[in-house]
Structures are given as C-alpha cells and as structure tokens.
Design an enzyme around this catalytic site. Structure first.
Site, PDB file in Angstrom:
ATOM      1  CB  CYS A 152       4.983  -6.852 -13.697  1.00  0.00           C
ATOM      2  SG  CYS A 152       4.251  -5.239 -13.313  1.00  0.00           S
ATOM      3  NE  ARG A 175      -1.325  -6.942   7.048  1.00  0.00           N
ATOM      4  CZ  ARG A 175      -2.084  -6.389   6.106  1.00  0.00           C
ATOM      5  NH1 ARG A 175      -1.644  -6.270   4.873  1.00  0.00           N
ATOM      6  NH2 ARG A 175      -3.281  -5.933   6.402  1.00  0.00           N
ATOM      7  CB  CYS A 222      -3.751 -10.210   0.647  1.00  0.00           C
ATOM      8  SG  CYS A 222      -3.899  -9.629   2.352  1.00  0.00           S
ATOM      9  CB  CYS A 245       9.123  -5.703  -8.279  1.00  0.00           C
ATOM     10  SG  CYS A 245       7.765  -6.896  -8.447  1.00  0.00           S
ATOM     11  CB  CYS A 295      -7.105  -7.113   1.246  1.00  0.00           C
ATOM     12  SG  CYS A 295      -6.158  -5.634   0.773  1.00  0.00           S
ATOM     13  CB  CYS A 320      -4.354  -2.226   2.972  1.00  0.00           C
ATOM     14  SG  CYS A 320      -2.876  -3.173   3.358  1.00  0.00           S
ATOM     15  CB  CYS A 350       8.842  -1.667  -9.101  1.00  0.00           C
ATOM     16  SG  CYS A 350       7.245  -0.950  -9.566  1.00  0.00           S
TER      17      CYS A 350
END
Length: 416
Positions: A65, A272, A109, A72, A142, A202, A69
């Site tokens: 990626c 969740r 998801c 991550c 999702c 979400c 972040c």
C-alpha cells in the site's frame, strides 16, 4: 451507580450521553467493571436481543500500500512479513467467501489495500460481488477499498454492494500523528459518499495507539454524527515491522470499558468487535458479547484469529445465538430508514434518522482497510489507573500476533 442507571435510560431512548458521562465510563475502576458490562448489556439486549452477527473478511489484494498509516502491516515501508499478492480473481474471492458463509457468516467484507480504487478496480470488485451473490443467496456484501472518488459508491451499489466500510480510526485532533498521506477529512468524505449512494455506512475506530480518553470519545461522537449503521471497534495489533509495534497499551478490562462507551453513545447500531479481540480481550472475549452484537469469524486481513469453530463454541457457551440470514440485523427504525434512503437513491450523513438525534424510543433513529485492527486506523492514551499496559516491555508478542498464512492468496484452506 447513578451514572450507569442514567446511561441505560438514555440508551433505551437512543438519547446521546454527555461527553462527561462517556468519559466517566472509561474512568471506571476494575471493581466496577461487571456493573459497566451489565449496564451496557441491557442496552444491547433492548436493540439486538442475544443475537451475534458473524462477518467474514476476504483480503482481495494484500500489502504494497502507498499510504503510511502507522498501525498498518500493509503500509508503505512496512517490514512485517505478511502475505503480498495482487487482486484475487472473482471466482477465487467467491470461493473464499463461501468458506465464511458455510461457517455461519451473514456478511462478507471485501477488502483491498491501497489509497483508493481506480474505476477499473471498482468494475473488478463489482464482478466479484456479483459472483459471490450468485453462489451465496442472501449474503450481505460490504466493500472496503479506501478513499472513493465521485460516482464509485453508486457503481458499487449498482453491482450489489450492501455496505461500505471506511474507518475514522481516531480523533480528528490526533489523526495527523498516525497518517500523513491523507487526512481525517478525506475519510469523512468517503463515509458521506457511501451514505449518499444509499449504502449502509460501516465506520469505526482503532484503540490502543496511544490516544487519550478524550480522543476515544471524540471519534465515537463523530461516528454517531456520521450515522454509521455499524461501528467496528478494532484493538491495535502491534505488528513487528510497523511504527506502532511496541504499543501495548490495552488490557482486557480497558477493552471492555471502550466497548461499553461505544454502546452507550451508539446504542442501536451494530457494534462489532473487530481486529485484535483475541490479542487483547483474550479469555474475556465471551464477556464482550454482552456489549457487542457482531464479530468477525476466523482470520483477519493479515493476521490469524482463533479457530472458526472456537468462535461458534464461544457464542453458544456464553448463551448467545448466531444471527440467521433471514433476520434483519438493525432495529426496525434503522432498517426502515436505510431502506427508504436506498429507494430514494441515497441519504445524507445527518438525516432525521441520524445517530446524533436525541429522539424518543418510538422515533426514527440513532475508513480504508482497518477492520483487522492493523489495517487502516490508529489508537492509545491517558487511561484510567486500571488501564496500565498489558505488557510494558519492548519484546515482540509472537505468542499473541500470528501472521496469516492460510486462506485467500494461499493454497491452504481458510479458517472459517
């Protein structure tokens, strides 16, 4: 305790607690913990009974990626030894999803690393959604693809997506401390785009990144204002090879207080327990089911969860039941508002049915890839005295954090 009685009464009316009340939940002592859980449980049962919704993650594209972040394992410059692969084909993703559905998952998801999808990526994911829905009747899908451009949310909805996940992760005030390559406002904009397209929003948070109690309350109030239908609460998974690898700021008791605060602020939404529950809640996971009404089944994006059968046994042993495909997750007032928004072609982030509204119980009501708790969002803080670090050392916790080596992107059977 007067505080808890007040919070229960407000939760049953879907009335917003004061910031002072929310902060007071995080400051309760361990001696008061079971009272806090019991109070949050009353609100949970009012809106969701004893049902537990199961969700299943399929990592469509792992690693590499370009975003930075800090939490991550898939970030730019990450040295975490995770699986790295490009897009799964629709049939591969559908096979992976089928394993979760067979294990009892009601929602799949679909997650992909990256800043956000290209139009070609959206088309690819659309074909994947179609393949999953053709083979798994009644399953919810999702998508979680990062920051959305104009028109992309609408195209995902046309392809059959039911929801879009994009977590805020932490408060606006501290967001810049964890990510430099995009902003908190970028994340809010994507949640609003999902809402406007008629997708169920979400959006959640990551706890354990060093944030303060005030930061936690700020982000949960922001999620209520955005009117998220589901709020994933991730607990930071400190992967070796990431900047937050040494952040062990959570205890099981701290995690339970955070979940309770979220339930009181967002009483009628799907709360969740997401990434990191096995790492930080550990043997107290069943107690958390009294607060949250939704979990992920099996593994996460880049880390392993406990065995899928162990999840099912935990739910049954704790006296809960898996929510069936024929049951609507959301309370009627929220489900009706979502259906109306979809029929109208979308909804605003601050509707009359919004989380921020303080209405009577008969009124209408109430991020990129962070659902693994090491995906796309942050957390940590001025904790109450009882919230001391679970492990105040520098050593890696290979006993608690295991990199995923099975399922999507491998030749091994998935954990579901």
């Amino acid at each position: 305790m007067d505080l808890l009685n007040t919070l229960v009464e407000k939760g049953l009316r879907r009335e917003l607690p004061t910031r002072e009340e929310a902060l007071a939940v995080l400051a309760t002592s361990d001696d008061e913990l079971l009272d806090v859980v019991a109070a949050a449980g009353k609100v949970r049962r009012q809106w969701f009974g004893r049902r537990v919704k199961l969700n299943y993650l399929v990592n469509l594209k792992s690693g590499l990626c370009p975003e930075d972040c800090s939490y991550c394992s898939q970030r730019l410059g990450s040295k975490a030894e995770i699986l790295k692969y490009t897009w799964l084909k629709p049939d591969e993703a559908s096979q992976a999803a089928a394993a979760g559905v067979a294990g009892g998952a009601k929602r799949v998801c679909l997650v992909a690393s990256g800043r956000g999808p290209t139009d070609r990526d959206v088309e690819r994911v659309g074909k994947t959604i179609e393949a999953i829905k053709e083979q798994n009747e009644g399953v919810e899908v999702c998508a979680c693809l990062g920051l959305l451009s104009d028109g992309q949310a609408e195209r995902l909805r046309e392809a059959g997506a039911d929801a879009y996940n994009h977590n805020l992760n932490t408060s606006e005030a501290t967001y810049g401390d964890i990510t430099k390559t995009h902003t908190y406002a970028d994340r809010v904009d994507t949640v609003q785009k999902a809402h406007a397209a008629g997708l169920s929003a979400c959006s959640g948070l990551i706890a354990g990144m060093g944030e303060s109690d005030e930061d936690l309350v700020d982000v949960v109030y922001a999620l209520r204002e955005l009117d998220s239908d589901s709020v994933p609460v991730n607990f930071l998974i400190p992967f070796e090879g990431t900047p937050l690898a040494k952040e062990w700021n959570l205890t099981p008791q701290r995690c339970l207080r955070i979940l309770a605060m979220v339930r009181f602020v967002c009483p009628d939404v799907e709360v969740r327990i997401a990434g990191g529950r096995e790492v930080h809640l550990r043997s107290m996971q069943p107690l958390a089911l009294n607060i949250a009404n939704s979990i992920f089944l099996g593994d996460y994006l880049t880390s392993e969860g406990q065995a899928g059968q162990a999840d099912l046994d935990m739910i049954a042993d704790a006296g809960f039941e898996v929510e069936g495909a024929g049951t609507t997750t959301l309370p009627k007032h929220r489900a009706d508002a979502l259906a109306a928004a979809g029929a109208a072609g979308g909804c605003g982030s601050k509707s009359s049915a919004g989380c921020g509204s303080e209405v009577s119980a008969d009124g209408a009501g109430c991020g990129a890839h962070a659902e693994e708790g090491g995906g796309c969002g942050p957390c940590g803080g001025h904790a109450a005295p009882a919230a001391a670090a679970a492990r105040p050392s520098d050593e890696a916790r290979t006993d608690l954090v295991a990199v995923r080596r099975r399922g999507a992107g491998t030749d091994l059977a998935p954990n579901a």
